[in-house]
Design a protein around this motif. Structure first.
Motif, short mmCIF file in Angstrom:
data_model
loop_
_atom_site.label_atom_id
_atom_site.label_comp_id
_atom_site.label_asym_id
_atom_site.label_seq_id
_atom_site.Cartn_x
_atom_site.Cartn_y
_atom_site.Cartn_z
N GLY A 1 66.46 8.49 -16.40
CA GLY A 1 66.87 7.08 -16.02
C GLY A 1 66.75 6.80 -14.59
N GLU A 2 66.64 5.58 -14.04
CA GLU A 2 66.83 5.10 -12.84
C GLU A 2 68.24 4.96 -12.50
OE1 GLU A 2 64.63 1.12 -10.50
OE2 GLU A 2 64.82 1.27 -12.67
N ILE B 1 68.94 3.10 -4.31
CA ILE B 1 68.87 4.07 -4.70
C ILE B 1 70.15 5.13 -5.05
CG2 ILE B 1 67.34 6.13 -5.10
CD1 ILE B 1 65.42 4.73 -3.57
N MET C 1 71.97 6.88 2.59
CA MET C 1 70.97 8.05 2.90
C MET C 1 69.49 7.46 3.03
SD MET C 1 68.81 10.04 1.13
CE MET C 1 68.93 10.33 -0.59
N CYS C 2 69.29 6.60 1.99
CA CYS C 2 67.78 6.26 1.75
C CYS C 2 67.27 5.01 2.64
CB CYS C 2 67.45 6.09 0.31
SG CYS C 2 67.66 4.43 -0.15
N GLY C 3 68.31 4.01 2.90
CA GLY C 3 67.63 2.90 3.88
C GLY C 3 66.87 1.96 3.12
N GLY C 4 66.94 1.97 1.71
CA GLY C 4 65.99 1.19 0.82
C GLY C 4 66.76 -0.18 0.85
N ARG D 1 68.19 -2.07 3.01
CA ARG D 1 68.47 -2.71 4.45
C ARG D 1 68.46 -4.01 4.38
NH1 ARG D 1 63.67 -0.02 4.32
NH2 ARG D 1 61.82 -0.85 5.32
N TYR E 1 58.98 -4.55 -6.40
CA TYR E 1 58.58 -3.85 -7.51
C TYR E 1 58.12 -4.69 -8.78
CZ TYR E 1 59.68 0.14 -4.59
OH TYR E 1 59.70 0.85 -3.66
N PHE F 1 55.46 -3.38 -11.18
CA PHE F 1 55.84 -2.29 -11.80
C PHE F 1 56.76 -2.38 -13.04
CE2 PHE F 1 58.05 1.40 -12.40
CZ PHE F 1 57.18 2.76 -12.12
N TYR G 1 66.21 16.41 -2.89
CA TYR G 1 65.69 15.24 -2.74
C TYR G 1 64.58 14.83 -1.71
CZ TYR G 1 69.04 13.81 0.96
OH TYR G 1 69.77 13.94 2.35
N TYR H 1 58.71 2.03 3.98
CA TYR H 1 59.82 2.73 3.36
C TYR H 1 60.62 3.68 4.45
CZ TYR H 1 58.07 2.58 -1.43
OH TYR H 1 57.60 2.12 -2.65
N SER H 2 61.68 4.07 4.33
CA SER H 2 62.06 5.15 5.38
C SER H 2 61.53 6.24 4.39
CB SER H 2 63.49 5.13 5.39
OG SER H 2 64.17 5.62 4.10
N ASN I 1 63.18 9.01 3.99
CA ASN I 1 64.25 9.33 2.80
C ASN I 1 64.07 8.58 1.51
OD1 ASN I 1 65.35 11.23 4.70
ND2 ASN I 1 67.31 10.09 4.76
N GLU I 2 63.85 7.41 1.94
CA GLU I 2 63.83 6.28 0.24
C GLU I 2 62.42 7.02 -0.34
OE1 GLU I 2 63.33 2.38 0.77
OE2 GLU I 2 63.26 2.06 -1.53
N THR J 1 63.03 10.50 -1.73
CA THR J 1 63.87 10.49 -2.85
C THR J 1 63.39 9.93 -4.36
OG1 THR J 1 65.79 9.91 -1.29
CG2 THR J 1 66.09 9.55 -3.60
N ARG J 2 62.44 8.88 -3.79
CA ARG J 2 62.00 8.30 -5.26
C ARG J 2 61.18 9.18 -5.94
NH1 ARG J 2 62.12 2.53 -6.11
NH2 ARG J 2 63.26 1.64 -4.49
N MET K 1 64.00 11.30 -8.05
CA MET K 1 63.95 10.41 -9.40
C MET K 1 62.41 10.69 -9.97
SD MET K 1 66.89 9.01 -8.73
CE MET K 1 66.84 8.23 -10.45
N THR L 1 61.89 5.20 -12.20
CA THR L 1 62.09 4.95 -11.00
C THR L 1 60.40 4.53 -10.44
OG1 THR L 1 63.91 6.16 -10.45
CG2 THR L 1 62.93 5.37 -8.83
N ILE M 1 57.51 3.63 -7.67
CA ILE M 1 56.99 3.97 -6.35
C ILE M 1 55.72 3.21 -5.93
CG2 ILE M 1 55.72 5.95 -7.09
CD1 ILE M 1 57.56 6.35 -4.02
#
Ligand SMILES: Cc1cc2nc3c(=O)[nH]c(=O)nc-3n(C[C@H](O)[C@H](O)[C@H](O)COP(=O)(O)OP(=O)(O)OC[C@H]3O[C@@H](n4cnc5c(N)ncnc54)[C@H](O)[C@@H]3O)c2cc1C
Ligand SMILES: Cc1cc2nc3c(=O)[nH]c(=O)nc-3n(C[C@H](O)[C@H](O)[C@H](O)COP(=O)(O)OP(=O)(O)OC[C@H]3O[C@@H](n4cnc5c(N)ncnc54)[C@H](O)[C@@H]3O)c2cc1C
Ligand code: SF4
Ligand code: SF4
Ligand code: FES
Lengths: 280, 465
Positions: A42-43, A216, A221-224, A226, A260, A263, B181, B253-254, B256-257, B260-261, B265, B274, B276
């Motif tokens: 899963g997500e 996420i 950690m990921c910055g998504g 922001r 997204y 998607f 990751y 994107y960064s 990291n993101e 990670t995806r 994921m 997830t 992308i």
């Protein structure tokens, strides 16, 4: 594993679940959220902590079925378990020193607005709750809000419940009638929060909004996640999710939230097909 | 008689135009004969210059001697005395600036392929050793480890072997840190990381995923609940952005993101949910390992043109030489001496292009590297629909802000003694990227090892009093 101990449909698209998660329940505060994965493929999705019971060690979530993950989540039942459930994440909503507050909730955002309403009410703050829905059959948490507020105004787009109109209409009316709020807390769709903030800016009332960008990890950690707040880059999962509504760049946030769309539409349809297959 | 060939034995790899469409491992590993042949290139130097280049001081000539004799398990045992993640380090260490840089064979030709030999010995051991590690007898003392990257895993492993009851707390749903990751499957198969984690569990280490220290619980609460010492191995932190216009457009994107995806994921597979972006023209800004990984993942997800945009020249590129080479073979385009100034939107507010300027190298700066300066009038627009920012990280404030008395540097990194990992708080140790800023797997592992030793001494002496 995190066991589902209660499941209740609040309306055709919104469901409440109580989950066994003692570590989360121990620390949870209104305004914070969790991230869950229903199963190993899963997500990771973020959901606000709608309520918690420290003694029972449970956390309540209320989610709207909008896409593949929430649809899948909704196929689970009491006794089933979620693979991952991490939290509490984010900063708790600031409640210190508030004497009179208007809480504005829109749609499923009311689930997020409810715990802070309850907390303020318990702290002895005067709370006016304004909740808005598209129509009567989507109304949720009416009794809960009534019990936790000094005044409850229900609004609907079609007038099928409460007054016909937008939550901003009701808020404006209250302010114009002389109600003086220390703060407005607005939680709901981005457009709604944008217009609440626009209104309160005219009146100079401090306004806190709860942002829900795509996330996420939820740990910074990921910055998504922001956002632009007052021209600075902020990360909603560690700096938020609450921000000063007068400083948030809502237009940018709305753009990013739609990244997204295509998607997700595809994933949702795929999940639906899967269900149809299972039904046959 | 040593093998005097001036060249290393080649590493067999998947062909570039095959591998840039799949996520399977690029480098396939030596055959036993090749490993023996390569091992014979070692001169078994008395003064062992190579060992000085290895941060954890693996007895390099000794293990290579065993390999030359065909005793691969014996070689593994020598490596294992100093390193707990040889299958990982053999694959990802920047050997060309460490052990292999110091190798005397490198003076007149190529150095001995130390990394490749290390990888071979570790893979051999993993494939052939069937005896599970024995859970040591407990000494009754409890230690908590925060983060399950290479520093945390190593610290946990060493302490468990010494009889401690170790619990590793990991924020994500999977243990492994950057190894799961960040670094992609095609460079470091996840099965290798999983094997290391399984081994730890067999040694009696408890791994608790979904626990964020600073949120779910705090260091003080861990200490109160009976952990006598804590090791912080929480990694490098939040991604940095450039602060140029357009960085919040859709399609930016960064690294990291993005990674990670893809990695954690598994967005590159069909089933996981997830999402992308499958972009067709991608710019990756930066020149480190992270940038190479992001670029090569983007290519594998189907992008036609993938650019590395880096403001200095090839010489300053910080990524491992092998990754740069592999990236070039796979068709990644290097736009060097180029710096972005703005990301431009298309009509739907997705990325429509990236404005850049060309750079020249001027005088050396504080880091000793020549400082890039903008070439007048060189502005141009790179035609891309996705931008991945890979320009570094800044420390995550979660642990610092919830641990009273934990001293940090101005830039946010935890202050820890270089030799022991000791922090300003009694019983609290730290190491890896959380202390040094983004560095390497082997340095993080070394820090975890040193801290394990110091924690053991600390608890022993405390209980003697
Ligand atoms: C801090 C936070 C708290 C939240 N609390 C709640 C809550 O209490 N109840 C609730 O119903 N929802 C909440 N959300 C939104 C919830 O996370 C999304 O609805 C969920 O991720 C959708 O997943 P899906 O796979 O079912 O839908 P998807 O198919 O992923 O998405 C369907 C639609 O939802 C939008 N969406 C996707 N991800 C998010 C997201 N992270 N946030 C907002 N919209 C998104 C997409 O733009 C898309 O239009 C919260 C979000 C955040 C960041
Ligand atoms: C894409 C990429 C490629 C790289 N390539 C190479 C390479 O080729 N060679 C090389 O030597 N190095 C490489 N590196 C660098 C190397 O991976 C790192 O230096 C190393 O992993 C650092 O190890 P660590 O143990 O300090 O932290 P990490 O590996 O970052 O692990 C930290 C862990 O702590 C967890 N954590 C963080 N905060 C908390 C909290 N509050 N509570 C609980 N858990 C928490 C995180 O989720 C994470 O799992 C690369 C890095 C990246 C990102
Ligand atoms: S651990 Fe790294 S530096 Fe040390 S010998 Fe192995 S490859 Fe070389
Ligand atoms: S320096 Fe090179 S040749 Fe000498 S012992 Fe080390 S690996 Fe062998
Ligand atoms: S969700 Fe990844 S940094 Fe906030």
């Amino acid at each position: 594993m995190f066991k589902i101990v209660k499941k209740k449909e609040l309306n055709p698209t919104v469901t409440l679940m109580e989950i066994e998660a003692p570590l989360v329940a121990k620390k949870a505060e209104p305004g914070q959220f969790i991230i869950l994965r229903a199963d190993a493929a899963g997500e990771r999705i973020p959901l606000t902590i709608a309520d918690f019971d420290r003694d029972k060690g449970t956390v309540t979530i209320i989610y709207q079925i909008v896409g593949a993950t929430t649809k899948h989540l909704n196929s689970l039942n009491v006794g089933d378990s979620l693979t991952d459930f991490v939290g509490p994440l984010g900063q708790a909503t600031h409640t210190e020193g508030l004497k009179k507050v208007a809480v504005v909730g829109g749609g499923v955002g009311c689930a997020i607005a409810y715990p802070v309403t309850k907390k303020l009410h318990n702290l002895g703050c005067e709370v006016h709750a304004i909740v808005g829905f598209r129509s009567k059959d989507l109304l949720i948490l009416e009794d809960e809000f009534r019990a936790a507020s000094n005044k409850l105004v229900i609004m609907s787009d079609d007038g099928s419940v409460g007054e016909k109109g937008l939550v901003t209409d009701a808020l404006k009316k209250l302010i114009d009638s002389g109600e003086q709020y220390d703060e407005v807390i607005a939680i709901g769709p981005l457009v709604m929060m944008k217009f609440v903030a626009k209104l309160t800016k005219e009146y100079g009332i401090k306004t806190v909004v709860s942002m829900n960008p795509i996330m996420i990890d939820g740990t910074g950690m990921c910055g998504g996640c922001r956002l632009s707040v007052g021209g600075e880059m902020k990360f909603a999962c560690v700096d938020g999710p609450d921000f000063d509504g007068h400083l948030v760049d809502f237009d940018e946030a709305m753009e990013r939230a739609s990244m997204y769309k295509d998607f997700e539409k595809h994933a949702y349809d795929a999940e639906c097909n899967l269900f149809q297959k299972e039904v046959k | 008689m040593p093998n005097m060939s001036p060249k290393k034995n080649e590493m067999p790899t998947q062909a570039p135009d095959v591998r840039n469409k799949n996520f399977k491992e690029v480098a396939l590993g030596y055959m036993p004969e090749t490993a023996i042949d390569e091992a014979k290139r070692c001169l078994n130097c008395k003064h062992k210059p190579c060992v000085a280049g290895c941060p954890v001081k693996i007895h390099i000539p000794a293990f290579i001697e065993k390999m030359a004799q065909g005793d691969f398990e014996g070689a593994y045992e020598i490596i294992a005395q100093s390193s707990s993640l040889p299958a990982v380090c053999g694959r990802v260490c920047p050997q060309e600036t460490q052990c292999e840089q110091k190798c005397v064979r490198g003076i007149k030709g190529e150095p001995v392929a130390i990394g490749r030999l290390e990888r071979f010995a570790a893979d051999y051991h993993n494939a052939n050793c069937k005896t599970a590690p024995q859970k040591p007898e407990s000494n009754g003392h409890k230690v908590a480890v925060i983060g399950s990257g290479p520093s945390g895993l190593t610290c946990a492993g060493d302490l468990a072997k010494a009889g401690y009851e170790v619990t590793v707390f990991e924020a994500l749903h999977l243990a492994g840190g950057v190894l799961v990751y960040g670094i992609p499957e095609f460079r470091l198969p996840k099965a290798i990381v999983q094997k290391e984690i399984d081994t730890l569990k067999e040694l009696g280490v408890t791994v608790e995923t979904n626990v964020v220290i600073g949120k779910s619980t705090s260091i003080d609460e861990l200490m109160e609940s009976g952990f006598e010492a804590v090791f912080i191995g929480s990694g490098a932190g939040l991604p940095r952005f450039m602060g140029i216009p357009g960085e919040n457009l859709k399609g930016v994107y960064s690294a990291n993101e993005f990674l990670t995806r893809v990695n954690l994921m598994k967005a590159y597979k069909d089933e996981p949910s997830t999402p992308i972006m499958h972009a067709s023209k991608v710019a990756v800004v930066g020149g480190g390992n992270v940038a190479m990984d992001a670029a090569r993942c983007a290519k594998r997800l189907g992008a036609k043109d993938v650019y590395i945009v880096y403001r200095r020249s090839m010489e300053e590129l910080p990524a491992r030489a092998e990754e740069v080479e592999h990236a070039q073979e796979e068709g990644i385009i290097f736009k060097l001496l180029t710096n972005p100034t703005e990301i431009l939107p298309d009509e739907n507010r997705f990325v429509g292009g990236m404005k850049c300027v060309e750079m020249e190298l001027g005088e050396p700066d504080a880091s000793g590297r020549r400082r890039p300066v903008v070439k007048e009038g060189s502005e141009f627009v790179l035609d891309v629909d996705c931008v991945i920012m890979s320009i570094g990280t800044s420390p995550n404030p979660l642990i610092k802000s919830t641990t009273e008395g934990l001293a940090v540097h101005k830039w946010g990194g935890i202050i820890a003694d270089e030799e022991t990992g000791k922090t300003s708080r009694e019983g609290v140790y730290a190491g890896g990227d959380a202390v040094t800023g983004a560095a390497t797997v082997i340095l993080a592992m070394g820090a975890g090892k040193d801290a394990a030793k110091a924690i053991d001494e600390y608890i022993q002496s405390k209980n003697k009093e």
